[in-house]
Design an enzyme around this catalytic site. Structure first.
Site, short mmCIF file in Angstrom:
data_model
loop_
_atom_site.label_atom_id
_atom_site.label_comp_id
_atom_site.label_asym_id
_atom_site.label_seq_id
_atom_site.Cartn_x
_atom_site.Cartn_y
_atom_site.Cartn_z
N PRO A 107 10.03 36.69 -67.15
CA PRO A 107 9.17 36.12 -66.11
C PRO A 107 7.83 35.34 -65.79
O PRO A 107 8.37 34.72 -66.72
CB PRO A 107 8.08 37.53 -66.80
CG PRO A 107 8.83 36.96 -68.92
CD PRO A 107 9.90 36.83 -68.39
N GLU A 108 7.97 35.73 -64.54
CA GLU A 108 7.55 34.53 -63.94
C GLU A 108 6.10 34.89 -63.54
O GLU A 108 6.12 36.39 -63.88
CB GLU A 108 8.42 33.76 -63.19
CG GLU A 108 9.53 32.80 -63.50
CD GLU A 108 10.03 32.21 -62.37
OE1 GLU A 108 9.93 31.49 -61.61
OE2 GLU A 108 11.58 32.00 -62.83
N HIS B 259 12.54 45.78 -81.39
CA HIS B 259 12.33 44.12 -81.46
C HIS B 259 10.60 44.31 -80.95
O HIS B 259 9.81 43.80 -80.76
CB HIS B 259 12.96 42.97 -80.22
CG HIS B 259 14.12 43.31 -80.54
ND1 HIS B 259 15.06 42.16 -82.12
CD2 HIS B 259 15.18 43.21 -79.99
CE1 HIS B 259 16.23 42.18 -81.23
NE2 HIS B 259 16.83 42.44 -80.41
N ARG C 175 14.10 37.57 -78.00
CA ARG C 175 14.52 36.53 -78.47
C ARG C 175 12.82 35.39 -78.74
O ARG C 175 12.79 34.06 -78.93
CB ARG C 175 14.92 35.44 -76.96
CG ARG C 175 15.98 36.27 -76.44
CD ARG C 175 16.27 35.00 -75.55
NE ARG C 175 17.52 35.68 -74.43
CZ ARG C 175 17.45 35.69 -72.77
NH1 ARG C 175 17.65 34.24 -72.98
NH2 ARG C 175 17.72 36.16 -72.44
#
Length: 290
Positions: free
Chosen positions: A2-3, A95, A115
């Site tokens: 994500p930017e 997660h 992550r």
DNA sequence: AAGAACTCCTGGATGC
DNA sequence: TGCATCCAGGAGTTCT
């Protein structure tokens, strides 16, 4: 990854789904996800219980939910973070690290992050030095992004030209201009026909402003695509998926022909990751600053 | 003190 | 086939 455009898609979705709602309980399933909340997981949960969310805001890749007690729930998605609205009975994701429940029957908010580079924290709000905007403490050193009202590219150009570094390092410096990550930096540099190691000092003001305009263009295009698919319960982060294939000119295009000159795009090691460029229209400059 | 390097993390892709 | 290694990278921390 994500930017700015992907984070904006999440922000607008969240704004619609959680603004005005009151948090009942917060479950932290992985302490690491609140590691930046210095007072610890219990304090994190305690500070949120009973609070009403008044709005959802963003600067660069940071987003935060403003609370009715003048604090903010700050989120950064890192590499793989997602903020999902899910019905309570929906099974836990593999997660799922933080669950935020509300005092109503509407879907709960879940922070899911494979992550674990992302995280949540509750912070005070402070006035930042560029626009005088009220932002969470740890966003105080993050510069305005190109989509903020009052963003001043001339100011960025002046600050950037004073730096002793290469242009891509500067584009990625969130203290100079925020929201740009590895993908959009490479795309903007390709559009501007600039090598990533060109020294910042070699740029004129207008050249910097042109480069920033290209970054705005490519992020606007991404946002337009990410925005279209978002109209469900699912506040997703992979606004990148549709965008990736169609519109990228250099990022991830190693070996493919440049759309302008036909030379094969190359991938080169840069800052422990990769830079993609066209060796034909983005020539290595003299005095390159790697 | 500015700028660069290092570090955190997981799982899909790649290599032998 | 299976095991080992590589690779993605934002930003806080540590180094030079």
């Amino acid at each position: 990854m994500p930017e700015l455009p992907e984070v904006e898609v999440v922000r607008s979705g969240l704004d619609r789904w959680v603004s005005g709602r009151t948090i009942s309980t917060v479950q932290v399933r992985l302490d690491r996800s609140v590691r930046h909340h210095s007072a610890g997981p219990k304090d994190f949960s305690d500070r949120l219980s009973g609070r009403t969310i008044t709005s959802v805001q963003r600067r660069g890749k940071f987003l935060w939910m403003v609370l009715d007690d003048e604090h903010a729930l700050l989120a950064h998605l890192g590499m793989s973070g997602q903020l999902l609205m899910q019905p309570r009975q929906e099974p836990d994701e593999k997660h799922l690290h933080v669950r935020i429940s509300f005092d109503d029957d509407a879907p709960e908010l879940r922070f899911v992050d494979q992550r674990t580079f992302g995280g949540l924290r509750v912070e005070d709000l402070v006035t930042e030095p560029w626009l005088g905007r009220w932002v969470p403490t740890s966003v105080g050193h993050i510069a305005p992004d190109p989509f903020e009202p009052g963003f001043d590219s001339s100011l960025v150009a002046r600050a950037l030209r004073k730096k002793a570094t290469g242009i891509k390092r500067a584009l990625l410096d969130q203290g100079l201009i925020s929201g740009i990550g590895n993908i959009y930096a490479d795309e903007a540099l390709w559009l501007a026909r600039r090598h990533y190691a060109r020294p910042t000092g070699a740029f004129t003001g207008p050249q910097v402003r042109e480069l920033i305009a290209h970054a705005q263009d490519v992020m606007s295009a991404a946002l337009a695509q990410g925005g279209t698919s978002f109209d469900s319960l699912y506040v997703d982060v992979n606004g990148s998926s549709g965008y990736f294939d169609r519109s990228l000119n250099v990022y991830g295009q190693e070996g493919l022909p440049c759309q302008r000159c036909g030379r094969a795009i190359v991938r080169e090691p840069f800052m422990n990751r990769s830079s993609f460029r066209c060796p034909g229209c983005q020539r290595t400059p003299p005095n390159a600053h790697w």
